[in-house]
Write an enzyme that holds these catalytic residues in place. Structure first.
Site, short mmCIF file in Angstrom:
data_model
loop_
_atom_site.label_atom_id
_atom_site.label_comp_id
_atom_site.label_asym_id
_atom_site.label_seq_id
_atom_site.Cartn_x
_atom_site.Cartn_y
_atom_site.Cartn_z
N ALA A 66 0.84 -1.20 0.00
CA ALA A 66 0.00 0.00 0.00
C ALA A 66 0.87 1.25 0.00
CB ALA A 66 -0.94 0.00 1.20
N ASP A 67 1.88 1.27 0.83
CA ASP A 67 2.79 2.41 0.89
C ASP A 67 3.54 2.60 -0.43
OD1 ASP A 67 2.79 4.03 3.16
OD2 ASP A 67 3.78 2.50 4.36
N LEU A 68 4.24 1.56 -0.86
CA LEU A 68 5.05 1.67 -2.07
C LEU A 68 4.18 1.84 -3.31
CD1 LEU A 68 7.78 -1.02 -1.33
CD2 LEU A 68 7.96 1.45 -1.04
#
Length: 411
Positions: A169-171
């Site tokens: 989700a972050d990347l």
């Protein structure tokens, strides 16, 4: 030759992972990325990634912040805002990942900065986006994986919930945001105006759930964990050999038939349970039991070689100690060595996309906190006296201590 984004100036007002990763991708393509950090503190990742190196910055910070320059600016100080607005005037892109509402309180939100620079492409990355009932919730990769459905399909049936160890989700939000930014920059060539880019961890995780959403809408069945298997084809997963697991991908009839020939079971394609892909998916447990009984006759390396020789995709399961030194990673230059002013020579992941005409390069290692403040402010058009005046007013952190005024003599 100039890299494709060499004329793009980016203000990185983000921290931790999604925003810094987005800005590093832009920096790798040549953008001049200015990392704006809180004086004396900097990006939280500098000190909070669980392991330390020689200096003050963590390995995680170094991994996410190459090809950037760092300035210290106190955005809560009026003089700091003045300095920041000077940078905004010459910027093409700004990336921030505060919780919705914080940028407005700091007076660095898009409506304010658009008045200063109408061509600015302003990108926000948040947990759930800028609108909607969840927009003010705290957003972390873990939270996004949980609330998007991703965690509900990870792991094995009847096992405790697990998340993807790689923070998708972050990347992924960083990747999607970079895609949105570049689209807006190209669009600006037609309109002359910048625009607002709104990316979120939740929508990233949901947007990557292609197979799962298709299964749900197509069958009406809520997807469940299936281990390493694939929802749309079988056999396509990890299987056990005599010594260890390896992976196979017999995703079409030709490959399925070839796999059966390799393991000495030419009868399996005629088995009513396995006649087509849909049947193999329905009977996946029985299918894997049949082929693993054959794979148990030899080691994984034997089967990988035999399957590849027959044109069937197969591979060993490497750990990072193996993958990072593999001949393919070496050939593709996926491990770089970068000279850092404190850490010395450090290893970093290489560029996952290669440009043939203008190959990327590491122009800067991850910067020290505030390393380029004077240089960047001078490039923004401020003279030495103006920079010193801002410094004395606390724009770049604690103002220089003032000498006590001389007592006036009387009499």
């Amino acid at each position: 030759m100039n890299l494709p984004l060499s004329k793009i100036k980016v203000l990185d007002v983000s921290q931790i992972m999604a925003g810094p990763f987005c800005c590093m991708l832009l920096g790798d393509m040549g953008a001049d990325v200015i990392k704006v950090e809180t004086p004396g503190v900097g990006d939280q990742t500098r000190k909070s990634m669980g392991f330390r190196l020689k200096g003050d910055d963590s390995g995680g910070f170094l991994a996410l912040n190459r090809n950037k320059r760092s300035v210290e600016i106190d955005l809560k100080n009026p003089a700091g805002l003045e300095a920041f607005y000077e940078l905004v005037r010459g910027a093409d892109v700004l990336v921030e990942n505060n919780r919705p509402g914080v940028a407005a309180r700091l007076k660095i939100d898009y409506p304010v900065l658009r008045e200063i620079n109408p061509r600015l492409v302003y990108a926000s990355i948040s947990g759930f986006g800028q609108t909607g009932p969840w927009s003010r919730r705290p957003g972390l990769d873990l939270i996004a994986q949980a609330m998007s459905g991703v965690m509900s399909v990870m792991g094995h049936p009847d096992a405790p919930p697990v998340k993807s160890s790689v923070p998708i989700a972050d990347l992924g939000a960083g990747l999607f945001c970079a895609y949105g930014i570049l689209s807006a920059v190209i669009g600006r060539e037609q309109t002359g105006q910048g625009q607002y880019v709104d990316a979120s961890l939740f929508e990233t995780a949901l947007g990557l759930s292609v197979w799962e959403s298709a299964e749900y809408w197509g069958t009406g069945t809520v997807p469940v964990p299936i281990g390493s298997a694939n929802r749309m084809s079988a056999p396509y997963q990890a299987v056990r050999a005599a010594d260890r697991h390896f992976v196979i991908g017999a995703a079409n009839p030709k490959l399925w038939t070839a796999l059966c020939e390799v393991i000495g079971r030419p009868d399996l394609p005629q088995d009513p349970r396995f006649t087509d892909n849909a049947a193999r998916i329905r009977n996946r447990d029985a299918l894997i039991a049949e082929i693993e009984a054959e794979f148990a006759r030899a080691n994984a390396a034997h089967w990988v070689d035999a399957l590849l020789a027959a044109g069937v995709p197969a591979a060993p399961i490497l750990d990072y100690g193996e993958a990072l030194v593999s001949e393919q990673a070496v050939a593709r230059e996926m491990v770089l060595e970068i000279d850092h002013p404190v850490e010395g020579r450090v290893k970093a992941l290489g560029f996952p996309v290669k440009l043939g005409g203008t190959p990327q390069q590491v122009r800067y290692p991850a910067p020290l906190l505030g390393q380029h403040t004077e240089q960047v402010m001078a490039e923004a058009g401020l003279g030495e006296m103006a920079i010193q005046a801002l410094r004395e007013r606390g724009a770049f952190g604690q103002p220089a201590p003032q000498a006590p005024a001389r007592e006036r003599r009387t009499g």
